[in-house]
Motif scaffolding. Structure first.
Motif, PDB file in Angstrom:
ATOM      1  N   ASP A 140      36.566  32.223  41.546  1.00  0.00           N
ATOM      2  CA  ASP A 140      36.911  30.801  41.465  1.00  0.00           C
ATOM      3  C   ASP A 140      35.856  30.054  42.282  1.00  0.00           C
ATOM      4  OD1 ASP A 140      37.874  28.300  42.241  1.00  0.00           O
ATOM      5  OD2 ASP A 140      39.959  28.969  42.315  1.00  0.00           O
ATOM      6  N   GLU A 141      35.136  29.155  41.627  1.00  0.00           N
ATOM      7  CA  GLU A 141      34.040  28.435  42.268  1.00  0.00           C
ATOM      8  C   GLU A 141      34.490  27.604  43.468  1.00  0.00           C
ATOM      9  OE1 GLU A 141      30.404  26.488  39.815  1.00  0.00           O
ATOM     10  OE2 GLU A 141      32.117  27.246  38.669  1.00  0.00           O
ATOM     11  N   THR A 142      35.699  27.077  43.395  1.00  0.00           N
ATOM     12  CA  THR A 142      36.179  26.188  44.454  1.00  0.00           C
ATOM     13  C   THR A 142      36.685  26.967  45.667  1.00  0.00           C
ATOM     14  OG1 THR A 142      36.820  24.674  42.712  1.00  0.00           O
ATOM     15  CG2 THR A 142      37.665  24.196  44.917  1.00  0.00           C
ATOM     16  N   SER A 143      37.619  27.890  45.412  1.00  0.00           N
ATOM     17  CA  SER A 143      38.209  28.620  46.550  1.00  0.00           C
ATOM     18  C   SER A 143      37.304  29.764  47.012  1.00  0.00           C
ATOM     19  CB  SER A 143      39.585  29.169  46.173  1.00  0.00           C
ATOM     20  OG  SER A 143      39.448  30.242  45.260  1.00  0.00           O
ATOM     21  N   ARG A 144      36.323  30.130  46.201  1.00  0.00           N
ATOM     22  CA  ARG A 144      35.374  31.235  46.460  1.00  0.00           C
ATOM     23  C   ARG A 144      36.090  32.591  46.509  1.00  0.00           C
ATOM     24  NH1 ARG A 144      31.150  28.782  44.890  1.00  0.00           N
ATOM     25  NH2 ARG A 144      29.791  30.374  45.757  1.00  0.00           N
ATOM     26  N   GLU A 145      37.269  32.675  45.907  1.00  0.00           N
ATOM     27  CA  GLU A 145      37.999  33.947  45.863  1.00  0.00           C
ATOM     28  C   GLU A 145      37.552  34.737  44.638  1.00  0.00           C
ATOM     29  OE1 GLU A 145      42.261  32.972  47.852  1.00  0.00           O
ATOM     30  OE2 GLU A 145      41.760  31.862  46.042  1.00  0.00           O
TER      31      GLU A 145
ATOM     32  N   LYS B 140      39.243  39.187  46.894  1.00  0.00           N
ATOM     33  CA  LYS B 140      40.703  39.171  47.052  1.00  0.00           C
ATOM     34  C   LYS B 140      41.347  40.377  46.391  1.00  0.00           C
ATOM     35  CE  LYS B 140      41.526  35.617  49.463  1.00  0.00           C
ATOM     36  NZ  LYS B 140      42.282  35.669  50.702  1.00  0.00           N
TER      37      LYS B 140
ATOM     38  N   THR C 107      34.795  35.691  48.781  1.00  0.00           N
ATOM     39  CA  THR C 107      35.732  36.590  49.462  1.00  0.00           C
ATOM     40  C   THR C 107      36.413  37.439  48.407  1.00  0.00           C
ATOM     41  OG1 THR C 107      36.169  34.844  51.060  1.00  0.00           O
ATOM     42  CG2 THR C 107      37.722  36.690  51.021  1.00  0.00           C
TER      43      THR C 107
ATOM     44  N   GLY D 293      42.650  32.987  42.986  1.00  0.00           N
ATOM     45  CA  GLY D 293      42.287  31.571  42.997  1.00  0.00           C
ATOM     46  C   GLY D 293      42.854  30.919  41.749  1.00  0.00           C
ATOM     47  N   SER D 294      42.011  30.174  41.036  1.00  0.00           N
ATOM     48  CA  SER D 294      42.484  29.493  39.824  1.00  0.00           C
ATOM     49  C   SER D 294      42.380  30.378  38.574  1.00  0.00           C
ATOM     50  CB  SER D 294      41.671  28.214  39.605  1.00  0.00           C
ATOM     51  OG  SER D 294      40.314  28.574  39.392  1.00  0.00           O
TER      52      SER D 294
END
Ligand code: FE
Length: 234
Positions: free
Chosen positions: A20-25, A51, A49, A101-102
């Motif tokens: 997920d680009e935003t949460s970096r998960e 997950k 990160t 994430g998303s």
């Protein structure tokens, strides 16, 4: 979405990194033990990160990095419930939603190559992605002659996958001929194993492949049941 396709030269396996680009998960699908350092490097370089790490099935041709990645990053590890893995963090059944994430993957139980084979389906806007494991390969399908493989079950699993949107990108767990990605429409039209009209016809093809066992099978299967701990194979 961040998306990388990684290749293991020894076993011709693909590993997929999605984030997920935003949460970096991030999640890794079908990571190979020998390439663990490369995954960790890439995660660091992209600022991600990890997950979760998950396998499409219990592999017979390479050792999974699930255990090692959990040890190194604290990520969750997941495999299908039919694998009966006692060391994975958790397991999934058919039709579950797995979120990182998303990104939300839908699990599709697609037995036949093995009884614990799953495909992961992901929708991103108008585009969908299928991580098809060894169920649907590009212009081929996974063998059904060991690990509780069953050509009839695989025929049914493949029929179900063919119902997905035509434009779905197909990303398999292996390729031996240089193919990297396909679509459902392309496979319906050009995959030689899908040009059959009955399950019996399909079974006949699969019964006559006469493939040698994977080189690492006796080591990889027991090790993978132990999340990639090769000591378990001795
Ligand atoms: Fe396999």
């Amino acid at each position: 979405m961040i998306f990388r396709q990684l290749f293991d030269i020894d076993s011709s396996s693909y590993t997929y990194l999605l984030a997920d680009e935003t949460s970096r998960e991030a999640v890794l699908i079908d990571p190979v033990l020998a390439n663990t350092e490369q995954y960790l490097r890439l995660l660091t370089e992209l600022g991600l990160t990890l997950k979760m790490a998950m396998d499409t099935h219990t592999h017979a041709d390479h050792i999974t990095a699930l255990g090692k990645l959990r040890e190194q990053t604290g990520c969750i590890t997941m495999i299908g419930e039919q694998a009966g893995s006692s060391c994975a963090t958790g397991s999934f059944g058919d039709g579950q939603r797995i979120a990182v994430g998303s990104l939300v993957f839908k699990t599709l139980h697609t037995p036949g190559h093995t009884d614990d084979s799953y495909s992961f389906y992901l929708e991103q806007g108008n585009q969908s992605y299928l991580f098809s494991g060894d169920t649907l390969l590009i212009r081929g399908t996974g063998r059904t002659d060991f690990q509780n493989g069953d050509a009839y079950q695989q025929y049914k699993s493949l029929s179900n996958l063919m119902q997905l949107p035509d434009t779905t990108w197909v990303y398999p767990a292996h390729d031996y001929k240089g193919w990297m990605v396909s679509t459902i429409a392309e496979e319906i039209q050009h995959n030689p194993r899908l040009q059959v009209s009955t399950a019996d016809e399909y079974k006949q093809i699969m019964d006559n492949l006469n493939l040698p066992n994977p080189r690492l099978m006796d080591i990889a299967v027991p090790a993978n049941r132990a999340c990639g701990n090769a000591d378990q194979a001795i």
